[in-house]
Design a protein around this motif. Structure first.
Motif, PDB file in Angstrom:
ATOM      1  N   HIS A 179       0.836  -1.196   0.000  1.00 31.80           N
ATOM      2  CA  HIS A 179       0.000   0.000   0.000  1.00 31.80           C
ATOM      3  C   HIS A 179       0.879   1.259   0.000  1.00 31.80           C
ATOM      4  O   HIS A 179       1.798   1.396   0.799  1.00 31.80           O
ATOM      5  CB  HIS A 179      -0.928   0.021   1.213  1.00 31.80           C
ATOM      6  CG  HIS A 179      -1.917  -1.100   1.226  1.00 31.80           C
ATOM      7  ND1 HIS A 179      -2.967  -1.186   0.339  1.00 31.80           N
ATOM      8  CD2 HIS A 179      -2.016  -2.203   2.014  1.00 31.80           C
ATOM      9  CE1 HIS A 179      -3.664  -2.280   0.576  1.00 31.80           C
ATOM     10  NE2 HIS A 179      -3.102  -2.917   1.585  1.00 31.80           N
ATOM     11  N   GLY A 180       0.581   2.171  -0.920  1.00 33.08           N
ATOM     12  CA  GLY A 180       1.305   3.437  -0.985  1.00 33.08           C
ATOM     13  C   GLY A 180       0.668   4.474  -0.081  1.00 33.08           C
ATOM     14  O   GLY A 180      -0.299   4.194   0.620  1.00 33.08           O
ATOM     15  N   PRO A 181       1.185   5.714  -0.068  1.00 27.63           N
ATOM     16  CA  PRO A 181       2.359   6.137  -0.862  1.00 27.63           C
ATOM     17  C   PRO A 181       3.645   5.514  -0.345  1.00 27.63           C
ATOM     18  O   PRO A 181       3.751   5.143   0.821  1.00 27.63           O
ATOM     19  CB  PRO A 181       2.353   7.650  -0.692  1.00 27.63           C
ATOM     20  CG  PRO A 181       1.659   7.898   0.617  1.00 27.63           C
ATOM     21  CD  PRO A 181       0.626   6.817   0.746  1.00 27.63           C
ATOM     22  N   PHE A 182       4.617   5.421  -1.265  1.00 29.38           N
ATOM     23  CA  PHE A 182       5.888   4.792  -0.929  1.00 29.38           C
ATOM     24  C   PHE A 182       6.938   5.864  -0.658  1.00 29.38           C
ATOM     25  O   PHE A 182       6.940   6.926  -1.279  1.00 29.38           O
ATOM     26  CB  PHE A 182       6.341   3.895  -2.079  1.00 29.38           C
ATOM     27  CG  PHE A 182       5.336   2.838  -2.437  1.00 29.38           C
ATOM     28  CD1 PHE A 182       5.017   1.833  -1.549  1.00 29.38           C
ATOM     29  CD2 PHE A 182       4.685   2.871  -3.660  1.00 29.38           C
ATOM     30  CE1 PHE A 182       4.080   0.872  -1.874  1.00 29.38           C
ATOM     31  CE2 PHE A 182       3.745   1.915  -3.993  1.00 29.38           C
ATOM     32  CZ  PHE A 182       3.437   0.915  -3.094  1.00 29.38           C
ATOM     33  N   LYS A 183       7.822   5.544   0.255  1.00 23.90           N
ATOM     34  CA  LYS A 183       8.904   6.463   0.612  1.00 23.90           C
ATOM     35  C   LYS A 183      10.217   5.715   0.572  1.00 23.90           C
ATOM     36  O   LYS A 183      10.242   4.477   0.510  1.00 23.90           O
ATOM     37  CB  LYS A 183       8.653   7.060   1.998  1.00 23.90           C
ATOM     38  CG  LYS A 183       8.584   6.042   3.114  1.00 23.90           C
ATOM     39  CD  LYS A 183       8.239   6.706   4.429  1.00 23.90           C
ATOM     40  CE  LYS A 183       8.168   5.696   5.575  1.00 23.90           C
ATOM     41  NZ  LYS A 183       7.100   4.709   5.376  1.00 23.90           N
TER      42      LYS A 183
ATOM     43  N   PHE B 138       1.150  -2.955 -17.156  1.00 24.08           N
ATOM     44  CA  PHE B 138       2.063  -1.931 -16.661  1.00 24.08           C
ATOM     45  C   PHE B 138       1.551  -1.355 -15.337  1.00 24.08           C
ATOM     46  O   PHE B 138       0.355  -1.368 -15.060  1.00 24.08           O
ATOM     47  CB  PHE B 138       2.213  -0.797 -17.678  1.00 24.08           C
ATOM     48  CG  PHE B 138       2.733  -1.250 -19.014  1.00 24.08           C
ATOM     49  CD1 PHE B 138       4.082  -1.178 -19.310  1.00 24.08           C
ATOM     50  CD2 PHE B 138       1.864  -1.759 -19.972  1.00 24.08           C
ATOM     51  CE1 PHE B 138       4.560  -1.596 -20.534  1.00 24.08           C
ATOM     52  CE2 PHE B 138       2.336  -2.182 -21.208  1.00 24.08           C
ATOM     53  CZ  PHE B 138       3.688  -2.099 -21.490  1.00 24.08           C
ATOM     54  N   ALA B 139       2.502  -0.822 -14.558  1.00 21.79           N
ATOM     55  CA  ALA B 139       2.170  -0.118 -13.305  1.00 21.79           C
ATOM     56  C   ALA B 139       3.235   0.937 -13.053  1.00 21.79           C
ATOM     57  O   ALA B 139       4.407   0.745 -13.390  1.00 21.79           O
ATOM     58  CB  ALA B 139       2.077  -1.085 -12.132  1.00 21.79           C
ATOM     59  N   PHE B 140       2.826   2.046 -12.469  1.00 21.43           N
ATOM     60  CA  PHE B 140       3.759   3.155 -12.181  1.00 21.43           C
ATOM     61  C   PHE B 140       3.922   3.286 -10.677  1.00 21.43           C
ATOM     62  O   PHE B 140       2.945   3.252  -9.920  1.00 21.43           O
ATOM     63  CB  PHE B 140       3.237   4.459 -12.774  1.00 21.43           C
ATOM     64  CG  PHE B 140       4.278   5.544 -12.834  1.00 21.43           C
ATOM     65  CD1 PHE B 140       5.085   5.673 -13.951  1.00 21.43           C
ATOM     66  CD2 PHE B 140       4.469   6.411 -11.774  1.00 21.43           C
ATOM     67  CE1 PHE B 140       6.059   6.668 -14.014  1.00 21.43           C
ATOM     68  CE2 PHE B 140       5.439   7.395 -11.819  1.00 21.43           C
ATOM     69  CZ  PHE B 140       6.235   7.526 -12.945  1.00 21.43           C
ATOM     70  N   ILE B 141       5.165   3.449 -10.256  1.00 19.52           N
ATOM     71  CA  ILE B 141       5.477   3.580  -8.827  1.00 19.52           C
ATOM     72  C   ILE B 141       6.178   4.917  -8.605  1.00 19.52           C
ATOM     73  O   ILE B 141       7.121   5.264  -9.311  1.00 19.52           O
ATOM     74  CB  ILE B 141       6.363   2.424  -8.335  1.00 19.52           C
ATOM     75  CG1 ILE B 141       5.604   1.100  -8.395  1.00 19.52           C
ATOM     76  CG2 ILE B 141       6.850   2.682  -6.911  1.00 19.52           C
ATOM     77  CD1 ILE B 141       6.435  -0.090  -7.974  1.00 19.52           C
ATOM     78  N   THR B 142       5.699   5.652  -7.611  1.00 20.18           N
ATOM     79  CA  THR B 142       6.323   6.911  -7.209  1.00 20.18           C
ATOM     80  C   THR B 142       6.904   6.755  -5.809  1.00 20.18           C
ATOM     81  O   THR B 142       6.205   6.320  -4.894  1.00 20.18           O
ATOM     82  CB  THR B 142       5.305   8.062  -7.223  1.00 20.18           C
ATOM     83  OG1 THR B 142       4.781   8.206  -8.543  1.00 20.18           O
ATOM     84  CG2 THR B 142       5.949   9.366  -6.795  1.00 20.18           C
ATOM     85  N   VAL B 143       8.184   7.103  -5.676  1.00 11.44           N
ATOM     86  CA  VAL B 143       8.862   7.019  -4.372  1.00 11.44           C
ATOM     87  C   VAL B 143       9.054   8.438  -3.851  1.00 11.44           C
ATOM     88  O   VAL B 143       9.777   9.246  -4.452  1.00 11.44           O
ATOM     89  CB  VAL B 143      10.215   6.296  -4.498  1.00 11.44           C
ATOM     90  CG1 VAL B 143      10.879   6.209  -3.126  1.00 11.44           C
ATOM     91  CG2 VAL B 143      10.026   4.910  -5.096  1.00 11.44           C
ATOM     92  N   ASP B 144       8.394   8.762  -2.757  1.00 14.51           N
ATOM     93  CA  ASP B 144       8.512  10.096  -2.160  1.00 14.51           C
ATOM     94  C   ASP B 144       9.802  10.203  -1.346  1.00 14.51           C
ATOM     95  O   ASP B 144      10.280   9.219  -0.754  1.00 14.51           O
ATOM     96  CB  ASP B 144       7.308  10.377  -1.251  1.00 14.51           C
ATOM     97  CG  ASP B 144       6.024  10.548  -2.046  1.00 14.51           C
ATOM     98  OD1 ASP B 144       6.106  11.030  -3.180  1.00 14.51           O
ATOM     99  OD2 ASP B 144       4.954  10.188  -1.524  1.00 14.51           O
ATOM    100  N   TYR B 145      10.334  11.422  -1.304  1.00 14.76           N
ATOM    101  CA  TYR B 145      11.542  11.656  -0.517  1.00 14.76           C
ATOM    102  C   TYR B 145      11.437  13.019   0.164  1.00 14.76           C
ATOM    103  O   TYR B 145      10.710  13.913  -0.281  1.00 14.76           O
ATOM    104  CB  TYR B 145      12.794  11.585  -1.382  1.00 14.76           C
ATOM    105  CG  TYR B 145      12.818  12.562  -2.545  1.00 14.76           C
ATOM    106  CD1 TYR B 145      13.327  13.848  -2.398  1.00 14.76           C
ATOM    107  CD2 TYR B 145      12.318  12.181  -3.786  1.00 14.76           C
ATOM    108  CE1 TYR B 145      13.337  14.739  -3.454  1.00 14.76           C
ATOM    109  CE2 TYR B 145      12.329  13.063  -4.860  1.00 14.76           C
ATOM    110  CZ  TYR B 145      12.833  14.337  -4.690  1.00 14.76           C
ATOM    111  OH  TYR B 145      12.844  15.217  -5.733  1.00 14.76           O
ATOM    112  N   LEU B 146      12.176  13.163   1.252  1.00 14.99           N
ATOM    113  CA  LEU B 146      12.168  14.394   2.043  1.00 14.99           C
ATOM    114  C   LEU B 146      13.541  14.577   2.663  1.00 14.99           C
ATOM    115  O   LEU B 146      13.970  13.774   3.495  1.00 14.99           O
ATOM    116  CB  LEU B 146      11.086  14.314   3.133  1.00 14.99           C
ATOM    117  CG  LEU B 146      10.968  15.505   4.073  1.00 14.99           C
ATOM    118  CD1 LEU B 146      10.579  16.762   3.304  1.00 14.99           C
ATOM    119  CD2 LEU B 146       9.937  15.221   5.175  1.00 14.99           C
TER     120      LEU B 146
END
Length: 602
Positions: free
Chosen positions: A283-287, A350-358
């Protein structure tokens, strides 16, 4: 042709027992048989109807139903003749085959017929009793009664029925393939008379044969020894994809029993893959630092054992699994992912993955020590993949706003600061402790009357950081201090004053110290006198100030006079040298006299 299912005898029995049931059976079978068989059935039907009609018209045939294996009572003219009027009663069957004879006042004489000699008896009303009836007893029995005035004969048709057994499923297939006719199972019921009917159901809906996707073959076998029927129905079925959870049952229907249904059976339906789906199981969101599982799902049955996963355009084949794990994500993992069948790469998803960063950088960390009145500046740099929020706390209090620059530090600025930066499941926290230092300063030293007449309470208010300590020049009681807040503290002491004295309060810390004195009187009414003394001190200070001003003015006048005198002295010397002294003007002489007069006044 499957025309042996129903014989003429079978139809006759049905007509004799339940005409309406025969009509229903014929209607049902007419859907499952070929035209020639249907014509044969209708011919048999007409023959039966004519035969039964003739029998009923000639002999007035009665019908008695009996249950297989039990005892049956066959009435003789339904007991219409009284026993006292009958001299002889006789039961027979077939071509005058005698069963028994009973004469008035005598016991019945049973024949030596091996079929009935041990199974028959006669009642007082001349009814024939047959025990343990079988299908062999299914015949016409004749009762002959002789009275004083007549000889009467009555024919009775005995019909034997037996309920079928519970349906049993046999020869069950293990799998079904879509679009292909497969023999799924056989449903069997036995020991019935007349023969039972079998109907197949899918999800409680009757299956109707169409000779393409549904074929039902039914066979009735008659036991040569018992005459009982066994019905076997075979289901040939072409599955569809939706049959993967279908329940198949068979139902047995019989004229003399309730409907009976078999246990439900299931089949594994085989069908090819039509679509592929790539799912992100976590489960996202992913970090950054998270783990993600990719799952490739094909809708075929059985599903493929191997899949291709495309990780940043690099193909990775996974055997005996449909998942791929991405561990310790970084911002570089943001992008599109793909999976496909190994043997058909065109069938993909297809699938799109977004990796959040801070990223958060605070210029100040740990303990920061500053002097009172100095300036102090803080910088905060945030690099984030999305919109973020910043909040500040000082101690346990939330700050509505935070100034990143202190132009002039105060004691109240000291404390532990916490900076929280958050964004979509990510949060970074940074803290620092600001310490504002200064040597202690006594802000006030006061006295007031204590609870008792001779007691005085002295209070010494000080500011400083680190927290200053206090030293009193006298001993006392009830030495106390207030809470140390924002660099401020109040020390107090209670003393007993017997003589007038001067008390000093000294406060100190590692950076320095400060001292202040206060006069304390021994008078009881010390508060009033203290006020007067304070006023007196004020008057003395004012007088000293006035004296200082006067002395300053006198000194200034003397300096001016001295300077002028020196000037005149020099001027006169110059005149003597030039011979002008005697010739000085009267006006200059007059000014000189005025100056001498002013000095004399002073």
């Amino acid at each position: 042709m499957r025309c042996e299912l129903y014989t003429t005898e079978y139809y006759i029995i049905y007509i004799l027992t339940q005409g309406y049931y025969f009509t229903r059976i014929v209607a049902t079978k007419s859907k499952n048989t070929i035209p020639d068989c249907q014509r044969m059935h209708w011919s048999a039907l007409l023959t039966c109807i004519l035969t039964v009609s003739l029998i009923n018209q000639v002999s007035g045939l009665e019908i008695v139903n009996g249950k297989y294996g039990e005892t049956v009572e066959i009435p003789c003219k339904n007991g219409r003749d009284k026993a006292k009027d009958v001299t002889v009663a006789k039961w027979k069957y077939g071509n005058d085959i005698k069963i028994l004879v009973k004469k008035a006042g005598q016991n019945a004489n049973i024949s030596e017929d091996v079929i009935y000699k041990d199974r028959v008896s006669i009642k007082e009303d001349f009814s024939l009793i047959i025990k343990q009836v079988t299908l062999g007893d299914q015949k016409t029995f004749t009762c002959i009664v002789v009275t004083s005035g007549d000889i009467l004969e009555n024919n009775v048709q005995l019909v034997i029925y037996k309920a079928p057994s519970q349906p049993q499923i046999a020869q069950q297939a293990s799998v079904m393939e879509t679009g292909k006719l497969t023999t799924l199972a056989q449903c069997r019921t036995s020991g019935a008379n007349p023969a039972a009917n079998i109907t197949w159901f899918k999800n409680k809906t009757p299956l109707v044969p169409d000779e393409m996707g549904i074929v039902i073959n039914t066979v009735v076998d008659v036991d040569s020894r018992t005459g009982l029927s066994t019905t076997t129905s075979k289901l040939v079925y072409a599955a569809v994809k939706e049959d993967i959870d279908a329940q198949f049952t068979c139902r047995v229907e019989h004229i003399r029993s309730a409907e009976m249904e078999s246990a439900a059976i299931h089949f594994n339906v085989i069908y090819p893959t039509e679509t592929v789906s790539l799912q992100v199981m976590s489960h996202g969101p992913f970090k950054e630092g998270d783990n993600v599982t990719l799952k490739c799902i094909a809708d075929g049955n059985p599903p493929p054992k191997s899949y291709n996963f495309y990780i940043k355009d690099e193909k990775k084949t996974v055997e005996n699994s449909n998942t791929y794990n991405l561990t310790h994500l970084t911002r570089a993992n943001t992008g599109e992912y793909k999976c496909s069948l190994v043997d058909n790469e065109e069938m993909a998803s297809f699938a799109f993955i977004t990796v959040d960063y801070l990223d958060v950088v605070l210029s100040t960390t740990g303990k920061i020590t500053k002097k009172l009145g100095e300036s102090f500046e803080i910088t905060l740099n945030v690099n984030a993949s999305g919109k973020h929020q910043v909040s500040w706390r000082k101690g346990n209090s939330k700050l509505d706003s935070f100034l990143h620059k202190f132009d002039k530090l105060k004691y109240s600025d000291a404390g532990v600061y916490e900076c929280v930066v958050s964004m979509a499941g990510l949060q970074k926290t940074h803290t620092f402790e600001l310490i504002v230092e200064s040597p202690p300063v006594i802000k006030s030293l006061i006295k007031k009357r204590g609870d008792e007449s001779m007691n005085k309470v002295l209070s010494c208010e000080a500011e400083g950081s680190p927290k200053p300590t206090v030293h009193w020049s006298v001993n006392g009681t009830n030495v106390a201090e207030t809470a140390y807040v924002d660099g401020k503290i109040m020390y107090s002491i209670t003393i007993v004053v017997k003589v007038n004295l001067t008390v000093s309060c000294t406060v100190s810390n590692v950076l320095g110290s400060d001292i202040k004195n206060i006069n304390v009187s021994a008078f009881v009414d010390d508060v009033t006198m203290d006020k007067r003394e304070d006023q007196k001190d004020d008057y003395s200070d004012q007088a000293a100030l006035a004296v200082g001003i006067v002395v300053g003015l006198i000194l200034a006048t003397l300096a001016i006079g001295l300077a002028y005198w020196l000037y005149l002295k020099k001027f006169r010397q110059g005149s003597w040298k030039t011979g002008e002294k005697e010739d000085g003007s009267a006006e200059e002489s007059k000014k000189l006299e005025e100056n001498k007069s002013q000095k004399a006044d002073v």
